[in-house]
Motif scaffolding. Structure first.
Motif, PDB file in Angstrom:
ATOM      1  N   PHE A  68      38.391  51.821  18.644  1.00  0.00           N
ATOM      2  CA  PHE A  68      39.790  51.987  18.226  1.00  0.00           C
ATOM      3  C   PHE A  68      40.469  53.187  18.878  1.00  0.00           C
ATOM      4  N   LYS A  69      39.669  54.026  19.547  1.00  0.00           N
ATOM      5  CA  LYS A  69      40.254  55.135  20.321  1.00  0.00           C
ATOM      6  C   LYS A  69      40.592  54.701  21.751  1.00  0.00           C
ATOM      7  N   MET A  70      40.110  53.516  22.127  1.00  0.00           N
ATOM      8  CA  MET A  70      40.332  53.020  23.502  1.00  0.00           C
ATOM      9  C   MET A  70      41.822  52.834  23.780  1.00  0.00           C
ATOM     10  N   ASP A  71      42.183  53.011  25.043  1.00  0.00           N
ATOM     11  CA  ASP A  71      43.547  52.740  25.486  1.00  0.00           C
ATOM     12  C   ASP A  71      43.778  51.231  25.396  1.00  0.00           C
ATOM     13  N   GLU A  72      44.958  50.831  24.957  1.00  0.00           N
ATOM     14  CA  GLU A  72      45.268  49.398  24.866  1.00  0.00           C
ATOM     15  C   GLU A  72      45.419  48.774  26.252  1.00  0.00           C
ATOM     16  N   VAL A  73      45.874  49.565  27.205  1.00  0.00           N
ATOM     17  CA  VAL A  73      46.109  49.033  28.557  1.00  0.00           C
ATOM     18  C   VAL A  73      44.789  48.976  29.327  1.00  0.00           C
ATOM     19  N   VAL A  74      44.549  47.845  29.972  1.00  0.00           N
ATOM     20  CA  VAL A  74      43.322  47.646  30.746  1.00  0.00           C
ATOM     21  C   VAL A  74      43.653  47.793  32.222  1.00  0.00           C
ATOM     22  N   ASN A  75      42.872  48.607  32.926  1.00  0.00           N
ATOM     23  CA  ASN A  75      43.137  48.820  34.347  1.00  0.00           C
ATOM     24  C   ASN A  75      42.648  47.632  35.186  1.00  0.00           C
ATOM     25  N   LEU A  76      43.610  46.891  35.721  1.00  0.00           N
ATOM     26  CA  LEU A  76      43.275  45.797  36.641  1.00  0.00           C
ATOM     27  C   LEU A  76      43.960  46.017  37.986  1.00  0.00           C
ATOM     28  N   ASP A  77      44.354  47.260  38.248  1.00  0.00           N
ATOM     29  CA  ASP A  77      45.059  47.577  39.487  1.00  0.00           C
ATOM     30  C   ASP A  77      44.048  47.957  40.576  1.00  0.00           C
ATOM     31  N   TYR A  78      43.413  46.926  41.131  1.00  0.00           N
ATOM     32  CA  TYR A  78      42.418  47.119  42.188  1.00  0.00           C
ATOM     33  C   TYR A  78      42.866  46.396  43.443  1.00  0.00           C
ATOM     34  N   GLU A  79      42.299  46.789  44.573  1.00  0.00           N
ATOM     35  CA  GLU A  79      42.612  46.079  45.825  1.00  0.00           C
ATOM     36  C   GLU A  79      42.038  44.670  45.815  1.00  0.00           C
ATOM     37  N   CYS A  80      40.961  44.488  45.066  1.00  0.00           N
ATOM     38  CA  CYS A  80      40.326  43.168  44.940  1.00  0.00           C
ATOM     39  C   CYS A  80      41.322  42.176  44.304  1.00  0.00           C
ATOM     40  N   PRO A  81      41.549  41.006  44.934  1.00  0.00           N
ATOM     41  CA  PRO A  81      42.465  40.019  44.348  1.00  0.00           C
ATOM     42  C   PRO A  81      41.933  39.503  43.002  1.00  0.00           C
ATOM     43  N   ILE A  82      42.805  39.467  41.998  1.00  0.00           N
ATOM     44  CA  ILE A  82      42.422  39.038  40.652  1.00  0.00           C
ATOM     45  C   ILE A  82      43.414  37.998  40.163  1.00  0.00           C
ATOM     46  N   THR A  83      42.903  36.934  39.545  1.00  0.00           N
ATOM     47  CA  THR A  83      43.777  35.984  38.873  1.00  0.00           C
ATOM     48  C   THR A  83      43.215  35.687  37.478  1.00  0.00           C
ATOM     49  N   ILE A  84      44.115  35.373  36.557  1.00  0.00           N
ATOM     50  CA  ILE A  84      43.747  35.006  35.191  1.00  0.00           C
ATOM     51  C   ILE A  84      44.182  33.573  34.964  1.00  0.00           C
ATOM     52  N   ILE A  85      43.257  32.751  34.488  1.00  0.00           N
ATOM     53  CA  ILE A  85      43.594  31.361  34.126  1.00  0.00           C
ATOM     54  C   ILE A  85      43.344  31.193  32.634  1.00  0.00           C
ATOM     55  N   GLN A  86      44.374  30.807  31.902  1.00  0.00           N
ATOM     56  CA  GLN A  86      44.261  30.626  30.452  1.00  0.00           C
ATOM     57  C   GLN A  86      44.522  29.170  30.106  1.00  0.00           C
TER      58      GLN A  86
END
Length: 240
Positions: free
Chosen positions: A171-189
Motif C-alpha cells: 500500500f506504500k507502492m506508487d500507483e503509477v507503473v513504469n513502462l517507459d522503456y525503449e523495448c516496444p510494449i503492447t497491452i491486449i485486454q
C-alpha cells in the motif's frame, strides 16, 4: 522433437520447438492457473492457448516457459528463475539473444521487473489481460473478503513475509507503473466479465507513458490473438 521438459531449482520448464525455426524465442510468463510439469503445461492443456502455441510455432518461433513456483505474484525468486531460464535457453538453443516476452495476468508483474533487469535482452513485450499494479489489485479484492484472504495467503507464501509487513509494503507502492522503456510494449485486454472492464479503466491511471495504447478486443475475437501476436513480434525483428 516437439518439446523438451527439464528442471531448474525444483521447477519444471518446457521448450516448444517449431518445425522450421526462424531463430527468435518467446518467453511465456503465465497467469494464476499456469503450470509446467514433467510432461505438459497449462498452455498445451487449454484449447485456446494451444491454438496460440501452434500458430507461433508454425511462424517459426521457439517458445519456452517455466512453472516459476506457481502463483508467484512477481516474487524476486520467480524473476531470478526466469532470468536463469533465459540464460539456459540462449546457451542451449540456436536463438537470437534478444527475446520476445508474452505475459498474461499475474505474469505481467514478473515481466515488468524483467524489463529493468534484462535491459538489452528483451526485443518486445506483450501484456495480455495484465495485472500491472499489485496495489490496485489488492484494493479491488478488498471488497471480496474470501478472495482477499486467499490472495494474501498466496502473496505471503510467494514473497516469504508476514501479512502486515506485506500489506504495508504494497500500500506504500506508487500507483503509477513504469513502462517507459525503449523495448516496444503492447497491452491486449480481452473484454470479458466485469473485472476486465474495471481493469481497463485502471490502465489510464497506472501507465506512465503515452507510447502505450492498450488494445481492447471482444471475447469472440480471441481466435485472432495468435495472428495479432505474430504481427507485433514480426514488426520488431528488423534489427537483429
Amino acid at each position: 522433437m516437439e518439446n523438451r521438459n527439464f528442471q531448474m531449482d525444483t521447477q519444471w520448464n518446457i521448450i516448444h520447438y517449431p518445425e522450421k525455426p526462424k531463430g527468435f524465442g518467446i518467453l511465456i510468463i503465465g497467469d494464476e492457473r499456469h503450470f509446467v510439469d514433467e510432461s505438459k503445461c497449462f498452455w498445451t492443456q487449454n484449447e485456446g492457448k494451444l491454438a496460440i502455441i501452434n500458430e507461433l510455432k508454425d511462424a517459426g518461433y521457439t517458445i519456452f516457459s517455466s512453472n516459476l513456483y506457481g502463483r508467484n505474484w512477481g516474487s524476486e525468486d520467480a524473476v531470478e528463475l526466469a532470468q536463469r531460464l533465459y540464460q539456459h535457453v540462449i546457451r542451449s538453443e540456436i536463438l537470437n539473444n534478444k527475446i520476445h516476452i508474452l505475459a498474461e495476468g499475474m505474469g505481467a508483474l514478473a515481466a515488468i521487473k524483467l524489463l529493468e533487469k534484462m535491459k538489452g535482452s528483451i526485443r518486445s513485450l506483450v501484456l495480455l489481460n495484465p495485472i500491472l499494479s499489485l496495489k490496485n489489485h489488492l484494493e479491488q479484492e478488498k471488497e471480496h473478503k474470501f478472495f482477499y484472504k486467499k490472495l494474501m495467503r498466496e502473496l505471503t507464501a510467494a514473497h516469504q513475509t508476514d501479512q502486515s509487513t506485506l500489506e504495508n509494503e504494497i500500500f506504500k507502492m506508487d500507483e503509477v507503473v513504469n513502462l517507459d522503456y525503449e523495448c516496444p510494449i503492447t497491452i491486449i485486454q480481452v473484454l470479458s466479465g466485469g473485472k476486465a472492464y474495471t481493469q481497463s479503466k485502471l490502465y489510464q491511471k497506472v501507465i506512465n507513458t503515452p507510447k502505450i495504447n492498450p488494445i481492447f478486443i471482444l471475447p469472440e475475437k480471441k481466435p485472432q490473438l495468435g495472428t495479432m501476436l505474430i504481427k507485433f513480434f514480426n514488426s520488431h525483428e528488423k534489427v537483429l
